[in-house]
Design an enzyme around this catalytic site. Structure first.
Site, PDB file in Angstrom:
ATOM      1  N   ASP A  25      94.855 -11.774 -30.240  1.00  0.00           N
ATOM      2  CA  ASP A  25      93.637 -12.089 -30.968  1.00  0.00           C
ATOM      3  C   ASP A  25      93.653 -13.606 -31.221  1.00  0.00           C
ATOM      4  O   ASP A  25      94.706 -14.247 -31.111  1.00  0.00           O
ATOM      5  CB  ASP A  25      93.645 -11.300 -32.287  1.00  0.00           C
ATOM      6  N   ASP A  27      91.301 -15.612 -33.951  1.00  0.00           N
ATOM      7  CA  ASP A  27      91.080 -16.021 -35.347  1.00  0.00           C
ATOM      8  C   ASP A  27      92.006 -15.276 -36.306  1.00  0.00           C
ATOM      9  O   ASP A  27      92.040 -14.047 -36.326  1.00  0.00           O
ATOM     10  CB  ASP A  27      89.626 -15.751 -35.744  1.00  0.00           C
TER      11      ASP A  27
HETATM   12 MG    MG Z   1      91.442 -12.001 -36.019  1.00  0.00          MG
END
Ligand code: MG
Length: 256
Positions: A25, A27
């Site tokens: 992922d 962010d």
């Molecule tokens: Mg995230």
């Protein structure tokens, strides 16, 4: 931010005896969460880290994000890196071939207009139109979360077989049904260079739990960043700890 996780002991590194595929992922995992999605800080050290891992893992590295791929490219500027954007609704394989889900586009267009009207009435709200999904950011209006949720639930319920609503950290996402980070991960694992490799997935948010479940089903390594309930067996404190862990893994892979 108060963290209750000790940073002293990082999770074990993936064993060298197996071939691994790495899914990440962005962010809150590789970069710190910030007040506006455009303001994340991606530095050259992170780019180099991802490129090095991709080389060492024979290209089996992909970023799996809620962001659109165009947006990911804008920040990461790694156009040859495999990616899945918008929670699996669009993807780019390791050959650079891109695809985007189409089935729910009409319904999404209909709700897009209504959500925009809601956002136009409140300066603190920000609507991100990603093409195959919508993200309503309410970080600057946290007290409106419950009301917004109610409004969006009734909007999405008008398209019960087509759209669904997800809640993240100060963001609501409206997206097509049948796509999530677990689906994205499975799609990568079905073809080279990811096929027949054991998956590692690192993520921080609720939507990453779908990816963790897929990883667990493949007896891979699921790593949750930060606090909060998770089906992931391992934890890292924050993006800085993720970087440290990835660097340790790079050192292990480079050892002859
Ligand atoms: Mg995230």
């Amino acid at each position: 931010m108060v963290s209750t996780i000790s940073n002293e002991k990082l999770p074990e590194l993936p064993a060298r005896s197996r071939a691994w595929a790495l899914f990440l992922d962005l962010d809150g995992t590789l970069v710190e969460l910030v007040d506006h999605p455009d303001n994340i800080a991606v530095d050259d050290a992170l780019r180099t880290r991802l490129e090095t891992l991709s080389t060492l893992l024979d290209g089996a590295v992909a970023v799996i994000s809620g962001r659109a791929i165009d947006d990911l490219d804008k920040h990461l500027t790694l156009p040859t890196l495999a990616m899945s954007g918008q929670h699996g609704a669009e993807w780019r394989d390791s050959q650079g071939q891109r695809q985007i889900a189409q089935a729910h586009q009409k319904a999404l267009e209909a709700v897009r207009h209504q959500v925009q009207q809601r956002v136009d009435r409140d300066d603190a709200l920000y609507l991100e139109d990603k093409g195959a999904s919508l993200a309503l950011h309410y970080r600057h209006r946290p007290e409106a979360g419950d009301i917004l949720k109610g409004e969006l639930v009734s909007l999405v319920n008008e398209y019960p077989d087509t759209l669904e609503l997800h809640q993240g950290k100060f963001v609501f996402e409206i997206k097509g049904q049948g796509y999530d980070k677990g689906v994205a991960l499975e799609r990568f694992l079905a073809s080279p260079p990811f096929a027949d490799r054991c998956p590692v997935f690192i993520g921080d948010d609720r939507t990453d739990e779908d990816g963790f479940r897929t990883v667990n089903a493949h007896q891979g390594m699921a790593i949750k960043v930060g606090t909060g309930e998770s089906v992931a067996a391992s934890r890292l404190t924050d993006p800085q700890a993720v970087h440290e862990w990835l660097d340790q893994w790079i050192a292990l892979l480079q050892r002859s």
